[in-house]
Enzyme design. Structure first.
Site, PDB file in Angstrom:
ATOM      1  N   GLU A 162      -0.376  -3.205   3.924  1.00 19.37           N
ATOM      2  CA  GLU A 162      -0.434  -4.650   3.656  1.00 19.37           C
ATOM      3  C   GLU A 162       0.654  -5.024   2.655  1.00 19.37           C
ATOM      4  OE1 GLU A 162      -5.293  -5.088   4.238  1.00 19.37           O
ATOM      5  OE2 GLU A 162      -4.362  -5.680   2.345  1.00 19.37           O
ATOM      6  N   GLU A 399       4.162   6.899   6.280  1.00 16.18           N
ATOM      7  CA  GLU A 399       3.022   7.821   6.288  1.00 16.18           C
ATOM      8  C   GLU A 399       2.904   8.570   4.967  1.00 16.18           C
ATOM      9  OE1 GLU A 399       1.892   9.963   9.719  1.00 16.18           O
ATOM     10  OE2 GLU A 399       2.969   8.632  11.085  1.00 16.18           O
ATOM     11  N   GLY A 400       3.153   7.847   3.880  1.00 13.99           N
ATOM     12  CA  GLY A 400       3.082   8.402   2.544  1.00 13.99           C
ATOM     13  C   GLY A 400       4.459   8.704   2.006  1.00 13.99           C
TER      14      GLY A 400
END
Length: 584
Positions: A162, A399-400
């Site tokens: 977000e 993804e991190g």
């Protein structure tokens, strides 16, 4: 029919949930990682067939056209489905190939060798998009969604990020409110969502009140739901064919049967899915490296300068040798980790994070070196290198982000060590009798670790010279991590210099063990003499990795961190560089 399982003969030691976390405790639970995991004959056959099919698909895949039209193509999606490549790990009863995690990652390596965009679109669909339904879906949800997703009739997406919740995904702001009939009303906004306007099924996450507490919920959204709006498409540096979008939730009505798992489990589901997704980034980096190596080797053997092949020059050999040996180490580590998943190890979060960080950083440097060897020609846009560099630059971020992943690896690894030390924090010196048991247990454990440290005993005897140093590295990892916990206590969460070094050290220890396990299995299957090349690479990789561990742990104890911090703060205060020559 259940997916096939990988071979893992030795049962896990009772109570051990993670091999990598145990390293921080000074323990080497080698029964988890020896023998090196392998697939059964039936799955090997299916993997080979699917790899061949993926390569056939790649022969007519036009990545230039994909960039121009900004999508891989609906016809291409249908063909991938017809070839059985859209549901690689989905159980056969739902129309999938029924592969293990190992089999899935091996086949998906081929996507990375065809095109970065294809790899990401397939990764969003399979690694994270529908993974939650496979892992946590009810029988009804699996029967309703998986056949269409596995066949390519429908496409999946995963919506977590977000505007105010990127790496800090726990504090997302989208909210779902339960209604009287058991359904949910969803509002919020997501961004950077792959397959955004193309996905028919979107697994998304929101905050929700559950049992009087503010928790998280996972919801399955379907294209066409009223209030589900596809927003702005991002204009990206690379992966131009990936449909990356904003999503808006405006009073989306989500029926109760579309709740994934139980209300309140949403964050756990999201993290479990991402653990799986990170593995495919590691193995995808292996696939991309193989692709680079094939082209690099052909070029340096063909190109001549100063009367010699480029391949004859030492600085060229250094680059190619590094790429080969590191690819071997990364491949060993990544597929050891997929084997742990297939063996049912409950916690592989550290291992998957290590593979993601190591893989995505390695492929960035490997691509730069491959372009360097191609010379000026490699800088031209009609060569594949500039597109590859644009495509892979996002890998250390999504993804991190790798900085966050390193902090996670260090802190999650030190958590069980911190719990091991907590008993000492509550000891009362005014009650020595009551403290004797705790102190005795701790001192006995420490003496045992120092006198009889855990060792790698299951490696082949011919690898003893590489296996023996691992014991000392693991003991020092525990000692250094323990010293940091004692010095900083809860403030260790702020010590990111040290977190990075500890994360890098444990990654290189894990990689050495993976290589030892893999080469041991090669020796046992083919013999020592016929496996001389693998032995030579293992010796090179493990020796270099051991030196990196020593350097990282040395820097925990002796560094110039305070100076670096002071220089950064001076720059903040100036608001600029401030030291330019000939400045006005």
């Amino acid at each position: 029919m259940e997916a096939a399982t990988t071979r893992q003969e030795a049962p896990p030691r009772q109570g051990v949930s993670s091999f990598a976390k145990s390293l921080f405790l000074g323990e080497i639970h080698e029964e988890l990682v020896f023998p090196y995991p392998s697939c059964d004959d039936e799955e090997r056959r299916r993997i080979r067939e699917l790899v061949v099919s993926a390569r056939e698909f790649g022969q007519h895949y036009d990545q230039v056209a994909v960039e121009e039209r900004r999508w891989i193509g609906d016809d291409e999606i249908r063909e991938l489905g017809e070839r059985g490549l859209m549901g690689l790990y989905v159980p056969r009863e739902y129309g999938g190939a029924g592969l293990t995690q190992t089999g899935y990652c091996r086949v998906s390596e081929e996507f990375a060798q065809i095109d970065g965009t294809l790899s990401v679109v397939m990764g969003v669909h399979q690694s994270i998009g529908m993974k939650g339904i496979v892992l946590f879906g009810s029988d009804e949800q699996k029967a309703r969604f998986l056949p269409d997703l596995a066949s390519g009739r429908k496409l999946a997406a995963f919506a977590l990020t977000e505007p105010n919740a990127g790496s800090d995904a726990y504090n997302l702001e989208s909210r779902a409110v339960r209604e009287s009939d058991g359904g949910w009303r969803l509002n919020g906004e997501k961004r950077y969502i792959g397959n955004g306007s193309r996905a028919d099924v979107i697994v998304t996450f929101a905050r929700a009140e559950v049992g009087g507490k503010d928790r998280h919920i996972a919801l399955i959204l379907e294209k066409g739901m009223k209030g589900l709006e596809v927003g702005h498409r991002y204009d990206t540096m690379g992966l131009r064919g990936n449909d990356l979008r904003q999503l808006h939730y405006r009073d989306v009505r989500v029926p109760a049967e579309n709740v994934l798992g139980e209300p309140g489990e949403g964050f756990r589901i999201a993290m479990q899915v991402l653990n799986n997704g990170r593995l495919s980034l590691g193995t995808g980096s292996v696939g991309a490296s193989k692709w680079l190596l094939d082209r690099t080797i052909a070029h340096v053997k063909d190109r001549r300068q100063f009367g010699h092949q480029l391949a004859d020059f030492e600085l060229v050999q250094e680059k190619v040798g590094w790429m080969v040996s590191f690819t071997f180490g990364l491949e060993s580590m990544a597929y050891l980790t997929t084997g742990l998943v297939d063996a049912g190890i409950p916690d592989y979060s550290l291992e998957s994070a290590i593979c993601k960080v190591a893989g995505t950083e390695f492929i960035w440097y490997a691509a730069n070196r491959a372009l360097q060897l191609k010379g000026g020609e490699g800088y031209m846009r009609d060569e594949p290198y500039e597109k590859l560099l644009r495509d892979i630059r996002i890998f250390p971020i999504f993804e991190g982000a790798n900085d966050v992943m390193r902090a996670f690896i260090a802190l999650a690894g030190m958590k069980p060590l911190g719990e091991d030390l907590k008993e000492l924090a509550d000891i009362s010196l005014t009650e020595p009798i009551g403290s004797l048991g705790v102190l005795a247990d701790y001192v006995a454990g420490r003496i045992q670790r120092e006198v009889r440290p855990d060792k790698v005993t299951m490696a082949h005897p011919e690898l003893a010279a590489l296996a023996e140093p691992v014991s000392g590295q693991v003991q020092r990892l525990r000692s250094v991590a323990e010293a940091q916990l004692r010095e900083h206590r809860s403030d260790i969460e702020l010590r990111q210099f040290q977190q990075k070094r500890l994360a890098d050290a444990v990654a290189d220890v894990y990689a050495q063990v993976a290589v030892l396990s893999r080469v041991t299995s090669i020796f046992e299957e083919h013999g020592v003499e016929p496996s001389g090349q693998e032995r030579y690479i293992a010796e090179t990789f493990c020796t270099r990795a051991a030196k990196r561990v020593e350097r990282a742990l040395n820097q925990v104890e002796s560094n110039d961190d305070e100076r670096m911090t002071a220089i950064a703060k001076l720059a903040y205060k100036r608001g600029e560089y401030g030291y330019a020559l000939f400045d006005d």
